[in-house]
Design a protein around this motif. Structure first.
Motif, PDB file in Angstrom:
ATOM      1  N   ALA A 192      19.117  -1.494  14.183  1.00 55.38           N
ATOM      2  CA  ALA A 192      20.281  -0.617  14.308  1.00 55.38           C
ATOM      3  C   ALA A 192      21.588  -1.390  14.445  1.00 55.38           C
ATOM      4  O   ALA A 192      22.662  -0.794  14.528  1.00 55.38           O
ATOM      5  CB  ALA A 192      20.100   0.305  15.516  1.00 55.38           C
ATOM      6  N   GLY A 193      21.518  -2.721  14.486  1.00 57.21           N
ATOM      7  CA  GLY A 193      22.728  -3.527  14.616  1.00 57.21           C
ATOM      8  C   GLY A 193      23.146  -3.783  16.045  1.00 57.21           C
ATOM      9  O   GLY A 193      24.210  -4.363  16.288  1.00 57.21           O
ATOM     10  N   ASN A 194      22.323  -3.398  17.013  1.00 63.01           N
ATOM     11  CA  ASN A 194      22.614  -3.645  18.426  1.00 63.01           C
ATOM     12  C   ASN A 194      21.945  -4.952  18.837  1.00 63.01           C
ATOM     13  O   ASN A 194      20.935  -4.974  19.546  1.00 63.01           O
ATOM     14  CB  ASN A 194      22.108  -2.481  19.285  1.00 63.01           C
ATOM     15  N   PHE A 195      22.526  -6.058  18.402  1.00 63.56           N
ATOM     16  CA  PHE A 195      21.849  -7.350  18.539  1.00 63.56           C
ATOM     17  C   PHE A 195      21.722  -7.792  20.002  1.00 63.56           C
ATOM     18  O   PHE A 195      20.716  -8.383  20.383  1.00 63.56           O
ATOM     19  CB  PHE A 195      22.588  -8.410  17.717  1.00 63.56           C
ATOM     20  N   LYS A 196      22.733  -7.522  20.801  1.00 60.86           N
ATOM     21  CA  LYS A 196      22.654  -7.933  22.196  1.00 60.86           C
ATOM     22  C   LYS A 196      21.543  -7.182  22.920  1.00 60.86           C
ATOM     23  O   LYS A 196      20.759  -7.780  23.669  1.00 60.86           O
ATOM     24  CB  LYS A 196      23.994  -7.705  22.895  1.00 60.86           C
ATOM     25  N   ASP A 197      21.462  -5.870  22.686  1.00 66.58           N
ATOM     26  CA  ASP A 197      20.369  -5.108  23.283  1.00 66.58           C
ATOM     27  C   ASP A 197      19.032  -5.573  22.724  1.00 66.58           C
ATOM     28  O   ASP A 197      18.014  -5.581  23.439  1.00 66.58           O
ATOM     29  CB  ASP A 197      20.560  -3.609  23.001  1.00 66.58           C
ATOM     30  N   GLY A 198      19.033  -5.967  21.438  1.00 72.85           N
ATOM     31  CA  GLY A 198      17.804  -6.444  20.827  1.00 72.85           C
ATOM     32  C   GLY A 198      17.305  -7.719  21.477  1.00 72.85           C
ATOM     33  O   GLY A 198      16.118  -7.833  21.823  1.00 72.85           O
ATOM     34  N   TYR A 199      18.196  -8.705  21.676  1.00 71.79           N
ATOM     35  CA  TYR A 199      17.698  -9.953  22.254  1.00 71.79           C
ATOM     36  C   TYR A 199      17.420  -9.820  23.749  1.00 71.79           C
ATOM     37  O   TYR A 199      16.627 -10.560  24.305  1.00 71.79           O
ATOM     38  CB  TYR A 199      18.612 -11.135  21.931  1.00 71.79           C
ATOM     39  N   THR A 200      18.087  -8.848  24.416  1.00 69.20           N
ATOM     40  CA  THR A 200      17.743  -8.593  25.822  1.00 69.20           C
ATOM     41  C   THR A 200      16.300  -8.097  25.939  1.00 69.20           C
ATOM     42  O   THR A 200      15.537  -8.543  26.809  1.00 69.20           O
ATOM     43  CB  THR A 200      18.706  -7.566  26.422  1.00 69.20           C
ATOM     44  N   ALA A 201      15.922  -7.177  25.044  1.00 75.59           N
ATOM     45  CA  ALA A 201      14.534  -6.700  25.036  1.00 75.59           C
ATOM     46  C   ALA A 201      13.580  -7.812  24.611  1.00 75.59           C
ATOM     47  O   ALA A 201      12.471  -7.925  25.145  1.00 75.59           O
ATOM     48  CB  ALA A 201      14.414  -5.508  24.084  1.00 75.59           C
ATOM     49  N   GLN A 202      14.019  -8.667  23.676  1.00 76.17           N
ATOM     50  CA  GLN A 202      13.158  -9.763  23.229  1.00 76.17           C
ATOM     51  C   GLN A 202      12.931 -10.774  24.357  1.00 76.17           C
ATOM     52  O   GLN A 202      11.840 -11.352  24.468  1.00 76.17           O
ATOM     53  CB  GLN A 202      13.786 -10.442  22.011  1.00 76.17           C
ATOM     54  N   GLN A 203      13.935 -11.007  25.183  1.00 77.40           N
ATOM     55  CA  GLN A 203      13.749 -11.883  26.342  1.00 77.40           C
ATOM     56  C   GLN A 203      12.699 -11.319  27.297  1.00 77.40           C
ATOM     57  O   GLN A 203      11.890 -12.068  27.867  1.00 77.40           O
ATOM     58  CB  GLN A 203      15.084 -12.070  27.073  1.00 77.40           C
ATOM     59  N   ARG A 204      12.695  -9.989  27.432  1.00 71.59           N
ATOM     60  CA  ARG A 204      11.669  -9.351  28.276  1.00 71.59           C
ATOM     61  C   ARG A 204      10.287  -9.486  27.645  1.00 71.59           C
ATOM     62  O   ARG A 204       9.283  -9.663  28.355  1.00 71.59           O
ATOM     63  CB  ARG A 204      12.033  -7.870  28.482  1.00 71.59           C
ATOM     64  N   GLN A 334      22.467  -1.175   0.674  1.00 78.85           N
ATOM     65  CA  GLN A 334      21.203  -0.536   1.020  1.00 78.85           C
ATOM     66  C   GLN A 334      20.434  -0.148  -0.235  1.00 78.85           C
ATOM     67  O   GLN A 334      19.206  -0.298  -0.309  1.00 78.85           O
ATOM     68  CB  GLN A 334      21.488   0.711   1.878  1.00 78.85           C
ATOM     69  N   GLN A 335      21.146   0.328  -1.247  1.00 74.50           N
ATOM     70  CA  GLN A 335      20.491   0.691  -2.503  1.00 74.50           C
ATOM     71  C   GLN A 335      19.912  -0.540  -3.189  1.00 74.50           C
ATOM     72  O   GLN A 335      18.812  -0.496  -3.751  1.00 74.50           O
ATOM     73  CB  GLN A 335      21.490   1.382  -3.424  1.00 74.50           C
ATOM     74  N   MET A 336      20.653  -1.663  -3.131  1.00 79.10           N
ATOM     75  CA  MET A 336      20.160  -2.889  -3.752  1.00 79.10           C
ATOM     76  C   MET A 336      18.877  -3.355  -3.061  1.00 79.10           C
ATOM     77  O   MET A 336      17.896  -3.740  -3.714  1.00 79.10           O
ATOM     78  CB  MET A 336      21.223  -3.976  -3.676  1.00 79.10           C
ATOM     79  N   ILE A 337      18.888  -3.336  -1.723  1.00 78.90           N
ATOM     80  CA  ILE A 337      17.696  -3.742  -0.973  1.00 78.90           C
ATOM     81  C   ILE A 337      16.527  -2.815  -1.283  1.00 78.90           C
ATOM     82  O   ILE A 337      15.398  -3.259  -1.477  1.00 78.90           O
ATOM     83  CB  ILE A 337      17.997  -3.748   0.541  1.00 78.90           C
ATOM     84  N   GLN A 338      16.826  -1.513  -1.351  1.00 84.83           N
ATOM     85  CA  GLN A 338      15.763  -0.555  -1.659  1.00 84.83           C
ATOM     86  C   GLN A 338      15.177  -0.833  -3.042  1.00 84.83           C
ATOM     87  O   GLN A 338      13.952  -0.755  -3.242  1.00 84.83           O
ATOM     88  CB  GLN A 338      16.327   0.868  -1.600  1.00 84.83           C
ATOM     89  N   GLY A 339      16.045  -1.176  -3.993  1.00 88.53           N
ATOM     90  CA  GLY A 339      15.548  -1.494  -5.332  1.00 88.53           C
ATOM     91  C   GLY A 339      14.656  -2.719  -5.341  1.00 88.53           C
ATOM     92  O   GLY A 339      13.620  -2.745  -6.022  1.00 88.53           O
ATOM     93  N   MET A 340      15.021  -3.751  -4.580  1.00 87.01           N
ATOM     94  CA  MET A 340      14.201  -4.956  -4.513  1.00 87.01           C
ATOM     95  C   MET A 340      12.853  -4.651  -3.865  1.00 87.01           C
ATOM     96  O   MET A 340      11.808  -5.158  -4.299  1.00 87.01           O
ATOM     97  CB  MET A 340      14.939  -6.040  -3.728  1.00 87.01           C
ATOM     98  N   LEU A 365      10.002  -2.569   4.762  1.00 83.18           N
ATOM     99  CA  LEU A 365       9.959  -1.118   4.920  1.00 83.18           C
ATOM    100  C   LEU A 365      10.246  -0.716   6.366  1.00 83.18           C
ATOM    101  O   LEU A 365      10.886   0.318   6.628  1.00 83.18           O
ATOM    102  CB  LEU A 365       8.588  -0.584   4.486  1.00 83.18           C
ATOM    103  N   GLY A 366       9.782  -1.526   7.311  1.00 80.52           N
ATOM    104  CA  GLY A 366      10.097  -1.251   8.707  1.00 80.52           C
ATOM    105  C   GLY A 366      11.592  -1.348   8.968  1.00 80.52           C
ATOM    106  O   GLY A 366      12.163  -0.526   9.695  1.00 80.52           O
ATOM    107  N   VAL A 367      12.246  -2.368   8.378  1.00 78.68           N
ATOM    108  CA  VAL A 367      13.693  -2.520   8.542  1.00 78.68           C
ATOM    109  C   VAL A 367      14.431  -1.330   7.939  1.00 78.68           C
ATOM    110  O   VAL A 367      15.436  -0.862   8.485  1.00 78.68           O
ATOM    111  CB  VAL A 367      14.163  -3.841   7.895  1.00 78.68           C
ATOM    112  N   LEU A 368      13.947  -0.834   6.813  1.00 82.76           N
ATOM    113  CA  LEU A 368      14.580   0.311   6.150  1.00 82.76           C
ATOM    114  C   LEU A 368      14.288   1.636   6.854  1.00 82.76           C
ATOM    115  O   LEU A 368      14.820   2.669   6.448  1.00 82.76           O
ATOM    116  CB  LEU A 368      14.118   0.382   4.690  1.00 82.76           C
ATOM    117  N   GLY A 369      13.444   1.612   7.879  1.00 81.60           N
ATOM    118  CA  GLY A 369      13.120   2.834   8.596  1.00 81.60           C
ATOM    119  C   GLY A 369      12.106   3.721   7.903  1.00 81.60           C
ATOM    120  O   GLY A 369      11.963   4.902   8.255  1.00 81.60           O
ATOM    121  N   GLN A 370      11.375   3.175   6.921  1.00 72.80           N
ATOM    122  CA  GLN A 370      10.369   3.951   6.189  1.00 72.80           C
ATOM    123  C   GLN A 370       8.999   3.668   6.795  1.00 72.80           C
ATOM    124  O   GLN A 370       8.147   3.004   6.203  1.00 72.80           O
ATOM    125  CB  GLN A 370      10.430   3.587   4.703  1.00 72.80           C
TER     126      GLN A 370
END
Length: 406
Positions: A192-204, A334-340, A365-370
């Motif tokens: 979701a682009g919340n990198f600080k919250d992401g690495y805080t959870a990753q530290q846990r 996003q469309q380019m990534i989806q095409g790849m 697919l996980g990153v794309l939310g599918q």
């Protein structure tokens, strides 16, 4: 200002020297034919004087005039040839001087703009190495870098995914010791682009995993920190990379970011060697390999490597592809990534592929939310590689990264 005045005067001196060299032939002795031409014209005038005094007759005078005129024409042709052989015309010489001067001055300014620094003296190698050590030891911390960096823009999430992320946050807040929940939270906060919250959870996640934390776990932590700091590798991110490389010295993403850190502290020579080795070990389609290829020419220049091997033919996006992608809007990207992703999915369905390629598709697919599509691909991969324990471990790791693990 003194520096630029000196540069301008040196440029003028070089231009003057070139002008003297190109034009000096014009100041030499006149061609021999020019002297003959003056003699013949004087003889022609003498014939008219002799005729007027009655020294010679009209017929003899006409015959002499014809002979002298023939010689004048021959001398004139000879003089033109000598002038043509003497060098270029004045216009060509002037244009040549101008072009060479512009090339020298413009080329010097372009090179200096890329590698120079006004006011700084030459720095020996030992001093540069000491400076790199000092920069590495005293560079900003993670929190300081985040304050200086441009805050990342959160991804535009659809309503259903945003609601699921909110529920996940609430669940994890009530169950802080749930390892699986913390892993999912770190993954989806990063998506979701919340990198600080992401690495805080990753530290846990690392705290809960203890000694069982893998190289991927630490490399993901470093990547989240680097993204939160706008691409800067902080001391804290460096420590996470050290932990990842201690567990797996050939870990591709960790080696990519380690090279980035070396380049940032002033050791492009070490960074270049690290990236070349990483490219040589990279599997086909590895995302970090594409990132390296997009930057390695610039890094080679900074490292003073002028006979670098050609790495542009290796698989992965070219530098032009990366630049084109950077100019796209978020929706177009996003469309380019989806095409790849769709191309990779179609190829695996028709031609098959390695476990790493199946894992890359699941993670993408996980990153794309599918999520449901990622589950279907995972189940298909489990059938394809049934009985291959090593391949199944790769698939399970990708499923965990995509947040669809059992």
């Amino acid at each position: 200002m003194t520096f630029w005045v000196l540069i301008f005067l040196v440029a003028l001196l070089i231009a003057a020297f070139l002008s003297f060299t190109l034009l000096r032939k014009r100041r030499g002795d006149e061609p021999a034919a020019a002297y003959d031409l003056r003699v013949y014209r004087e003889q022609l005038a003498g014939v008219d004087r002799d005729l007027a005094r009655g020294v010679i007759g009209e017929a003899d005078a006409e015959r002499v005039r014809t002979e002298i005129s023939r010689r004048i024409l021959a001398a004139d042709d000879q003089m033109k040839k000598e002038s043509a052989d003497a060098g270029p015309s004045r216009t060509v010489s002037a244009l040549s001087i101008l072009a060479i001067s512009l090339l020298l001055i413009g080329g010097a300014l372009a090179m200096y703009n890329r590698t120079g620094a006004v006011g700084l003296p030459d720095m020996p190698l030992t001093a540069r190495l000491e400076l790199a050590k000092e920069v590495r030891a005293n560079r900003p911390s993670q929190s300081a870098a985040e304050e200086l960096a441009t805050p990342p823009q959160p991804a535009q999430l659809d309503e259903s995914y945003a609601n699921l992320l909110k529920q996940l946050r609430e669940t994890v807040a009530n169950r802080p010791d749930d390892l699986q929940g913390q892993m999912l939270l770190a993954q989806h906060e990063t998506n979701a682009g919340n990198f600080k919250d992401g690495y805080t959870a990753q530290q846990r996640v690392i705290e809960l995993s203890g000694d069982t934390a893998t190289a991927d776990t630490y490399a993901d932590l470093a990547e989240m920190m680097i993204l939160a700091a706008g691409g800067y590798v902080s001391p804290e991110a460096e420590q996470a990379l050290i932990e990842a490389l201690n567990r797996d010295p050939r870990h591709g993403p960790a080696r990519y970011y380690w090279g980035q850190m070396l380049a940032q502290i002033g050791r492009p020579d070490l960074a270049y060697r690290m990236w070349v080795e990483t490219l040589q070990d990279a599997p086909a389609g590895a995302p970090w390999a594409g990132a390296i290829r997009a930057q390695i020419d610039e890094l080679a220049f900074r490292a003073g490597v002028f006979n670098a091997p050609d790495l542009s033919t290796a698989p992965g996006p070219s530098q032009e592809d990366m630049a084109a992608a950077a100019e796209l809007s978020p929706e177009e990207r996003q469309q380019m990534i989806q095409g790849m992703v769709d191309q990779l999915s179609d190829r695996l369905a028709t031609e098959g592929g390695s476990p790493e390629e199946w894992a890359r598709l699941i993670a993408a697919l996980g990153v794309l939310g599918q999520g449901q599509r990622a589950i279907d691909i995972r189940d298909e991969a489990m059938e394809v590689f049934a009985g291959n324990s090593e391949a199944l471990q790769i698939i399970d790791a990708a499923a965990l990264q995509a947040g669809i693990a059992q």
